[in-house]
Design a protein around this motif. Structure first.
Motif, PDB file in Angstrom:
ATOM      1  N   TYR A  32      55.533 -13.604  30.863  1.00  0.00           N
ATOM      2  CA  TYR A  32      54.348 -14.451  30.669  1.00  0.00           C
ATOM      3  C   TYR A  32      54.308 -14.984  29.234  1.00  0.00           C
ATOM      4  N   THR A  33      54.558 -14.112  28.258  1.00  0.00           N
ATOM      5  CA  THR A  33      54.504 -14.523  26.844  1.00  0.00           C
ATOM      6  C   THR A  33      55.520 -15.613  26.559  1.00  0.00           C
ATOM      7  N   ASP A  81      54.405 -18.886  28.297  1.00  0.00           N
ATOM      8  CA  ASP A  81      53.228 -19.418  27.613  1.00  0.00           C
ATOM      9  C   ASP A  81      53.611 -20.079  26.289  1.00  0.00           C
ATOM     10  N   LYS A  82      54.550 -19.462  25.572  1.00  0.00           N
ATOM     11  CA  LYS A  82      54.942 -19.983  24.263  1.00  0.00           C
ATOM     12  C   LYS A  82      55.756 -21.263  24.380  1.00  0.00           C
ATOM     13  N   HIS A 139      49.997 -22.666  28.540  1.00  0.00           N
ATOM     14  CA  HIS A 139      49.191 -21.623  29.170  1.00  0.00           C
ATOM     15  C   HIS A 139      49.393 -21.561  30.675  1.00  0.00           C
ATOM     16  N   TRP A 140      49.328 -22.725  31.353  1.00  0.00           N
ATOM     17  CA  TRP A 140      49.419 -22.709  32.820  1.00  0.00           C
ATOM     18  C   TRP A 140      50.806 -22.283  33.304  1.00  0.00           C
TER      19      TRP A 140
END
Length: 592
Positions: free
Chosen positions: A109-110, A113-114, A118-119
């Motif tokens: 996820y990190t 996201d990076k 975000h989505w």
């Protein structure tokens, strides 16, 4: 399952290629923060992540053509997963600072996201959860098949084998498996579960590698895999040694936990399964001490050891009566891999001195296979009987042919030799010294030093007509009985006999004369044309190999002793047999 796996692959590939352009080289320095030992420790810790590659083996009987498709599927999956795991790990370390990554419980996820926003991180998280559910489903699928199979083999309660009437799945085995998995997850931390699972998997792979060695070295007749591991036995030895090293790295707690699981399994077997099954492991049958025990287990459980039946053939055309000749001079077991069974039986007839030869085709099946299920009219055996009967009529020799199905090849051959009171046991040979190792023994290699009769091994190299026979006496194996057996074979084939002695270049004239005199004295026992051939050569193997090109059959004796390498791994070839240009017959004369 297929849809979820496909979506996971697509998502991980997209994440990998999208993150590749954002890799910070500084994050990758140093490459190994804890050195080579840190890499080895990480390998041991994540070993369980590769366990899914072998899960499909648990449902092999539900796969079409598993002998071909399973190896291809597992090898392909291993390559894909290894590349994918290493690539994802690379972009993670290259995009997320190590201090942050080491504390992150949701690294996928990190990373998403990076790099993508975000989505994208939310989507990666949802896909990760679905993928984990899919992995759990495949884990249950594979794990539940073990108690299901154990119940079928009477090693676990029969209820574990109950199948759902609609879905045709082992529902009770699945429920119990899920319950145990849920209990372990609720009681232990994820890190401890990973170490426990990795150590258990490592132990399992160590045992699998050991099993491959045992099955190959014992030459169990029913073990005929369509796929054979390359680089045998070094690949298996490497797997065992590296597995032991990984267990050490995982630590005492993980090793203790895996040992508890193994002890629980052994306890289940000895308290429940052992009294309900009649199966014997390969090591129990072919190991040193158990094999020695079998030598004295005379005439017990014969109906279990050998199943025989009469084949519906014309009375004047077949001997398949299910009864062995009581006083056969020579026994010839056929195991199905002989190059020319007729030639092997003919060689047995040459040693029989005109007496009866008992030929028996033996087929070994696993203990879980009922003998009654495989006692059927076999076209191969019927054809074999016809061909051997034809050879017997042509040679005017007395041959009785029968067939047997057995769970225990060693015991069956041993009992046949006792039942018939034979003088010789003649079998096909692949050129190995004895097939003996420290831990296990080839059934034929086990029989050689233990049966009461003489033993002959025939390495067929395709020579059909025998007119010239070369005899080589090994150092320490000089015997009048050996020469008389050679003479008997030469008389049968109306062939001439040549005794070859190879001496080192530094042999004195006196020693040469003494050797020639002893050799001539031995040859006086022969009734066929004989001659002595003495050659000077520092390499007896090379000398004999060159000379064998002039002959149709090479007769040799058993080595006086084997070197430590032969005894250690049991894979060394008899160099005289391997390099001979003609067929080879190795005679073992019992002196007791």
């Amino acid at each position: 399952q297929l849809i979820i796996v496909s979506l996971s692959l697509v998502g991980l590939l997209a994440l990998m290629f999208g993150s590749l352009w954002h890799v910070e080289p500084d994050y990758l320095d140093p490459l190994f923060t804890n050195g080579n030992m840190g890499l080895f420790s990480a390998t041991a810790f994540v070993f369980v992540a590769y366990a899914g590659v072998t899960k499909v083996a648990a449902i092999a009987e539900e796969i079409k053509n598993p002998g071909r498709n399973l190896p291809i599927a597992m090898m392909t999956a291993l390559v894909i997963v290894a590349l994918l795991y290493t690539s994802i790990s690379f972009v993670m370390v290259g995009n997320i600072p190590l201090a942050e990554l080491s504390q992150d419980l949701r690294p996928v996820y990190t990373l998403a996201d990076k790099v993508f926003g975000h989505w994208a991180g939310i989507a990666a998280g949802i896909l990760g959860v679905v993928t984990l559910i899919s992995m759990a489903n495949s884990g249950v699928l594979a794990a539940s098949r073990f108690p299901f199979a154990m119940s079928r083999d009477k090693l676990a309660p029969e209820s574990f084998g109950q199948v759902h009437s609609r879905f045709m799945t082992p529902v009770i085995a699945i429920v119990i498996t899920c319950g145990i998995m849920a209990l372990v997850i609720s009681l232990f931390e994820v890190e401890k579960i990973a170490k426990l699972a990795s150590s258990f998997k490592v132990m399992m792979f160590i045992l699998v590698n050991l099993c491959v060695i045992v099955l190959r070295e014992t030459a169990v007749a029913w073990y005929q895999p369509k796929y054979r591991s390359p680089l045998y036995p070094w690949m298996q030895i490497f797997g065992i040694l590296t597995g032991l090293a990984l267990l050490v790295v995982l630590g005492a707690s993980a090793l203790l936990g895996a040992s508890v699981i193994i002890i629980a399994g052994l306890s289940l077997y000895y308290t429940y399964g052992r009294s309900r099954v009649e199966r014997s492991g390969v090591l129990k049958v072919y190991g040193h001490r158990p094999a020695a025990f079998l030598l004295y287990r005379r005439q017990q459980n014969r109906s279990r050891a050998a199943g025989q039946r009469e084949f519906p053939l014309p009375a004047n055309d077949a001997n398949l009566d299910g009864a062995l000749a009581k006083h056969a001079s020579v026994i010839t077991p056929l195991f199905g891999a002989e190059r020319s069974p007729e030639m092997l039986v003919e060689m047995a007839a040459a040693l029989a001195k005109g007496n009866k030869v008992q030929v028996i085709h033996l087929r070994e099946v696993p203990d879980q296979t009922r003998l009654i299920d495989v006692l059927e009219d076999n076209p191969f055996v019927i054809s074999l009987n016809r061909r051997i009967s034809g050879m017997a009529r042509h040679r005017e020799v007395d041959i009785d042919f029968d067939a047997a199905v057995t769970h225990d090849l060693v015991q069956t051959v041993q009992e046949i030799s006792e039942q018939t009171h034979c003088e010789w046991l003649v079998a096909g040979w692949n050129g190995r010294q004895t097939g003996n190792t420290i831990f296990v023994r080839n059934p034929i290699g086990w029989l050689v030093p233990r049966i009461d009769s003489n033993f002959a091994l025939f390495l067929d190299k395709g020579v059909r007509y025998i007119h010239h026979i070369l005899v080589a006496i090994r150092p320490g194996r000089q015997s009048d009985k050996f020469i008389l057996a050679c003479d008997r074979i030469a008389r049968f084939y109306e062939a001439d006999l040549t005794l070859m002695r190879v001496i080192p270049p530094d042999t004195s004239q006196a020693a040469k004369a003494e050797l020639a005199a002893k050799s001539q004295a031995i040859l006086k026992h022969c009734s066929v044309p004989v001659r002595l051939r003495v050659e000077t050569n520092a390499d007896p193997v090379q000398a004999l190999s060159t000379a064998s090109a002039e002959f149709d059959l090479l007769i040799i004796g058993t080595p006086a002793k084997e070197n430590w390498l032969d005894v250690l791994i049991g894979v060394n070839k008899d160099r005289f047999a391997k390099n001979a240009a003609c067929s080879v017959l190795r005679l073992t004369i019992q002196t007791k």
